[in-house]
Design an enzyme around this catalytic site. Structure first.
Site, mmCIF file in Angstrom:
data_model
loop_
_atom_site.group_PDB
_atom_site.id
_atom_site.type_symbol
_atom_site.label_atom_id
_atom_site.label_comp_id
_atom_site.label_asym_id
_atom_site.label_seq_id
_atom_site.Cartn_x
_atom_site.Cartn_y
_atom_site.Cartn_z
ATOM 1 C CG ASP A 156 -1.994 -1.808 1.311
ATOM 2 O OD1 ASP A 156 -2.329 -1.691 0.537
ATOM 3 O OD2 ASP A 156 -1.531 -2.129 2.339
ATOM 4 C CG HIS A 203 -2.883 -5.251 3.812
ATOM 5 N ND1 HIS A 203 -2.780 -4.665 2.801
ATOM 6 C CD2 HIS A 203 -3.559 -6.655 3.216
ATOM 7 C CE1 HIS A 203 -2.817 -5.300 1.412
ATOM 8 N NE2 HIS A 203 -3.176 -6.784 1.751
#
Length: 374
Positions: A164, A194
């Site tokens: 990410d 996440h």
């Protein structure tokens, strides 16, 4: 790094090694991209159905003639894979099936990561570093570290939010344009889980560093409206966008994120004034987040250790976003804890047997699964 001498073989174990992420990751480990000149023994763990294909991968690794790759072991036994392991990369997990409740999914993976944590606790090196990739990564990491905490420090466990982090850097560079590269974007932070509740934060501490060494804060380059809306949702949903486009979850980018995360965390460390996003065990209640969960924070890394960067001034918008992702992580842990508590008295033999009976995340990439969030 865990082994200071480049003449000492580093034992690197990978669960779910036979899937697409493993296939992309293995050359990065074997070639020295991550651990440089360190001799490497690879321990590749898979379910029985995937072991034949994994043997083919082993042959390919041998045929690449990597100078630092001294041995490759393929196994279905976690106790073999993790024996005296210095680094464990846990990629394998249970994929989300159509119609499966989130709680059921979490508890399926809790069974796996209870077993993984116990195996690591029993046979891995006492300073083993563990990176959890399989989703739900933060909670899987928490389950494993709880089971391994007798012999392995909790600070040795991280969950992967570096993918990410890299996605965020790329989106910012593309948005700024003017030939800005993603490697010039620094100190963006992925806060929290996440998952789609994560908070990609460009404005709190982010900056652009040009080739002349001049830093420009991102809050002067990005419109707040874009940074708090389109940017956030794009990064949050990038994994879903990838699977919609290619019909399979992220593999190449996930492998690269694993490699870069390990490289910075364990080998090179962060540069001066630089942070990366790591999902770590929140033992001190950083930034008001409830302690006892694995939460992604801005971290510095030195000599194989991470440290949360403290003292950043968060906007009210950012604090609200942290509360949302914190709430989800607490709910995930409640769902997992129910099974962890019930399994406290289970035998090691029973726990390990669960691993071979459950398909790995990467070995089961057909259809929508949690792998789609990679």
């Amino acid at each position: 790094m865990t082994n200071n001498s480049t003449t000492t073989t580093l034992n690197v174990a990978i669960s779910g090694a036979g899937g697409a992420i493993g296939y992309s990751l293995l050359p990065l480990i074997a070639s020295g991209y991550i651990f440089q000149d360190q001799p490497i023994e690879l321990r590749l763990l898979e379910i029985p159905q995937a072991i034949q294909s994994l043997e083919g991968t082993r042959m390919e690794l041998e045929d690449c003639a990597y100078p630092n790759l001294v041995n490759v072991v393929c196994t279905t036994d976690p106790l073999v894979a993790f024996d005296n392991a210095d680094v464990c990369i846990l990629v394998g997990g249970f994929p989300r099936r159509k119609g499966m409740a989130r709680k059921d999914l979490i508890q399926k993976n809790t069974s796996i990561f209870t077993s993984m944590g116990r195996a690591i606790n029993n046979v891995a090196s006492s300073n083993c570093k563990v990176l959890v990739v399989a989703n739900p990564a933060n909670t899987n990491c928490l389950v494993a570290l709880k089971e391994a905490s007798n012999n392995i420090p909790t600070k040795n466990f991280c969950a992967l939010t570096y993918l990410d982090h890299q996605r965020a850097k790329s989106q910012i560079a593309s948005h700024i344009g003017c030939a800005v590269r993603s490697d010039q974007i620094h100190n963006v932070t992925i806060w929290g889980n996440h998952s789609e509740t994560q908070y990609p934060d460009a404005l709190t501490d982010g900056y652009c560093l040009n080739d002349n060494g001049i830093k420009t804060p991102l809050h002067t380059l990005l419109a707040t409206e874009w940074a708090n809306n389109d940017f956030v949702t794009t990064v949050q949903n990038r994994g879903k966008s990838v699977i919609e486009a290619r019909g399979a979850s992220s593999a190449l980018s996930a492998a690269m994120a694993i490699a870069n995360c390990l490289k910075v965390w364990l080998v090179t460390g962060t540069k001066e004034d630089e942070t990366i996003s790591l999902a770590v065990y929140n033992d001190k209640g950083y930034y008001g987040v409830e302690s006892g969960i694995v939460f992604s924070f801005p971290c510095t890394c030195h000599n194989g250790e991470w440290k949360v960067k403290e003292g950043l001034e968060l906007s009210e918008f950012a604090r609200q976003k942290l509360m949302v992702t914190e709430k989800e992580l607490l709910e995930e842990w409640e769902a997992a804890k129910e099974l962890v508590d019930n399994n406290t008295s289970s035998s090691m033999k029973k726990s390990i047997s669960n691993v071979s009976s459950v398909p790995s995340l990467i070995a089961s990439e057909s259809g929508m699964s949690l792998a789609s969030k990679m």
